[in-house]
Design an enzyme around this catalytic site. Structure first.
Site, PDB file in Angstrom:
ATOM      1  CB  SER A 121      -0.861  -0.029   1.268  1.00  0.00           C
ATOM      2  OG  SER A 121      -1.304   1.265   1.586  1.00  0.00           O
ATOM      3  CB  SER A 122       0.323   4.682  -1.267  1.00  0.00           C
ATOM      4  OG  SER A 122      -0.911   4.931  -0.631  1.00  0.00           O
ATOM      5  CB  CYS A 123       0.155   3.592   4.293  1.00  0.00           C
ATOM      6  SG  CYS A 123       0.171   1.834   4.600  1.00  0.00           S
ATOM      7  CE1 TYR A 150      -2.900  -2.949   5.719  1.00  0.00           C
ATOM      8  CE2 TYR A 150      -2.207  -0.788   4.921  1.00  0.00           C
ATOM      9  CZ  TYR A 150      -2.848  -1.994   4.711  1.00  0.00           C
ATOM     10  OH  TYR A 150      -3.445  -2.246   3.494  1.00  0.00           O
ATOM     11  CE  LYS A 154      -0.648  -4.681   3.272  1.00  0.00           C
ATOM     12  NZ  LYS A 154      -1.108  -5.880   2.547  1.00  0.00           N
ATOM     13  CG  HIS A 193      -9.953   2.636   2.983  1.00  0.00           C
ATOM     14  ND1 HIS A 193     -10.039   1.288   2.746  1.00  0.00           N
ATOM     15  CD2 HIS A 193      -8.711   2.851   3.484  1.00  0.00           C
ATOM     16  CE1 HIS A 193      -8.899   0.707   3.082  1.00  0.00           C
ATOM     17  NE2 HIS A 193      -8.077   1.631   3.542  1.00  0.00           N
TER      18      HIS A 193
END
Ligand SMILES: NC(=O)C1=CN([C@@H]2O[C@H](COP(=O)(O)OP(=O)(O)OC[C@H]3O[C@@H](n4cnc5c(N)ncnc54)[C@H](OP(=O)(O)O)[C@@H]3O)[C@@H](O)[C@H]2O)C=CC1
Ligand SMILES: C[C@H]1O[C@H](OP(=O)(O)OP(=O)(O)OC[C@H]2O[C@@H](n3cnc4c(=O)[nH]c(N)nc43)[C@H](O)[C@@H]2O)[C@@H](O)[C@@H](O)C1=O
Length: 323
Positions: A121-123, A150, A154, A193
């Protein structure tokens, strides 16, 4: 050991009867990947619900791979949620994700899977990464606190794919999608979200004739949204065309503020009241537009505009979620 950047030369598209395990096939992403694969003519998908196979259980995952021996694995099963869920359940987000991905990646390697795609994910990127965020911004600064647990899981998934490629020359790749939306999204009022949360809230307000809707934060954060059918297209594209060590950003290249998003969702749903901002809720990261030029250079581009994607998702919501 071969060149770890080359990986397998096996064509994904060449054998539509190859056995493919799509982990998480009932979720937003997994269901879109299954739709895409079926549309392309793939006939041998192996699918398990969470109840049928809990991917946090190492022995069960091991037996599943020993019995089924899939040729390809697309890992779209994870503990997923929006800013509130990430912030409230940090132990679940780090432990469940580490367990699922460790079990699936390791068993895939040991049971002869030819190629695996892991989704992050972009996070994963630092809170104040340069914008648009290139892949090499990874691990260059502190993470956004609302989702660091999270994000750490990832990042471990990306590194695990890289480590297996380096040590075993095994073809494991990672895609980092931006914020996604579409059919089969989670429309939970608190744990989802922003986009599905607002669609539901505006819809319910319209039905009840409410005068206002509460939106979290200040409205100033910027986010990049991608329709999940575009993501599924990118996933099969990467399965065919990418076998490298580095993870790959997957975004739309377009960003909107949360205020602009809220106005757009309000318009698509047809709610006519006003927005009230609850600034006691966190904004999260101020901006996270990814640089997806690496994937574009290989020949992939998104097709669905945010407005068209919202109209499509609202139709799906009315048919499937609204009582
Ligand atoms: N949604 C988004 O905006 C984004 C998502 N991603 C990534 O995409 C991937 C998929 O996310 P998304 O589709 O949104 O998530 P969903 O919550 O919609 O789906 C997750 C899926 O994982 C399955 N699952 C969860 N825990 C387990 C378990 N212990 N054992 C077996 N299956 C399990 C669920 O199965 P069941 O339905 O049977 O419970 C479900 O099918 C994740 O890796 C996520 O990080 C990346 C960027 C943005
Ligand atoms: C995909 C990504 O998703 C998460 O990060 P996020 O981008 O911050 O996700 P979000 O969609 O929950 O919020 C986006 C913005 O929107 C605002 N906002 C307004 N009103 C609502 C609202 O009603 N619900 C939610 N959830 N947010 C709202 C909210 O305050 C924030 O400013 C990660 O935890 C991580 O899981 C991850 O990788």
């Amino acid at each position: 050991m071969g060149d770890p950047s080359n990986g397998s030369a096996l064509s994904f598209f060449s054998d539509k009867s190859a056995k493919i395990f799509v982990a998480g096939h009932r979720g937003l992403v997994g269901s879109a990947i299954v739709r895409k694969l079926r549309h392309l003519g793939f006939t041998n998908l192996v699918l398990r619900t969470h109840l049928e196979l809990d991917l946090t259980r190492q022995n069960d995952v091991e037996s599943f791979f020993a019995t089924e021996k899939p040729r390809f694995v697309i890992l779209a099963a994870a503990k997923v949620g929006g800013i509130h869920a990430n912030n409230t359940y940090p132990a679940d987000f780090i432990s469940i994700n580490l367990q699922i991905q460790t079990n699936v990646i390791d068993s895939s390697y040991r049971h002869g899977v030819s190629k695996l795609l892991f989704l992050g994910s972009s996070c994963i990127y630092p809170k104040f990464a340069p914008q648009p965020i290139p892949e090499d911004a990874l691990l260059t600064g502190p993470l956004e606190p609302t989702n660091e647990w999270y994000a750490v899981a990832k990042i471990a998934g990306i590194k695990m794919c890289q480590a297996y490629r380096i040590q075993y020359n095994w073809d494991a790749i990672s895609g980092m999608p931006t914020n996604l939306y579409g059919p089969n999204d989670n429309f939970h009022p608190e744990n989802s979200h922003v986009l599905p949360a607002l669609m539901r809230r505006f819809h319910e307000a319209k039905v009840k004739g409410a005068k206002e809707v509460v939106v979290w934060g200040t409205g100033s954060p910027l986010r990049e949204f991608l329709h999940v059918d575009d993501l599924a297209d990118a996933v099969v594209f990467m399965m065919e065309s990418y076998s490298g060590l580095g993870h790959m950003n997957v975004g739309s290249g377009k960003e909107v503020s949360i205020k602009e998003l809220a106005e757009l969702v309000k318009d698509v749903v047809g709610f006519e009241g006003k927005l009230v901002w609850d600034t006691s809720k966190p904004d999260g990261t101020p901006r996270k537009l990814m640089d997806s030029s690496k994937l574009a250079a290989l020949g992939w581009t998104p097709k669905i505009s945010l407005r068209d994607g919202l109209v499509d998702t609202y139709k799906w919501y009315l048919q499937h979620v609204e009582q």
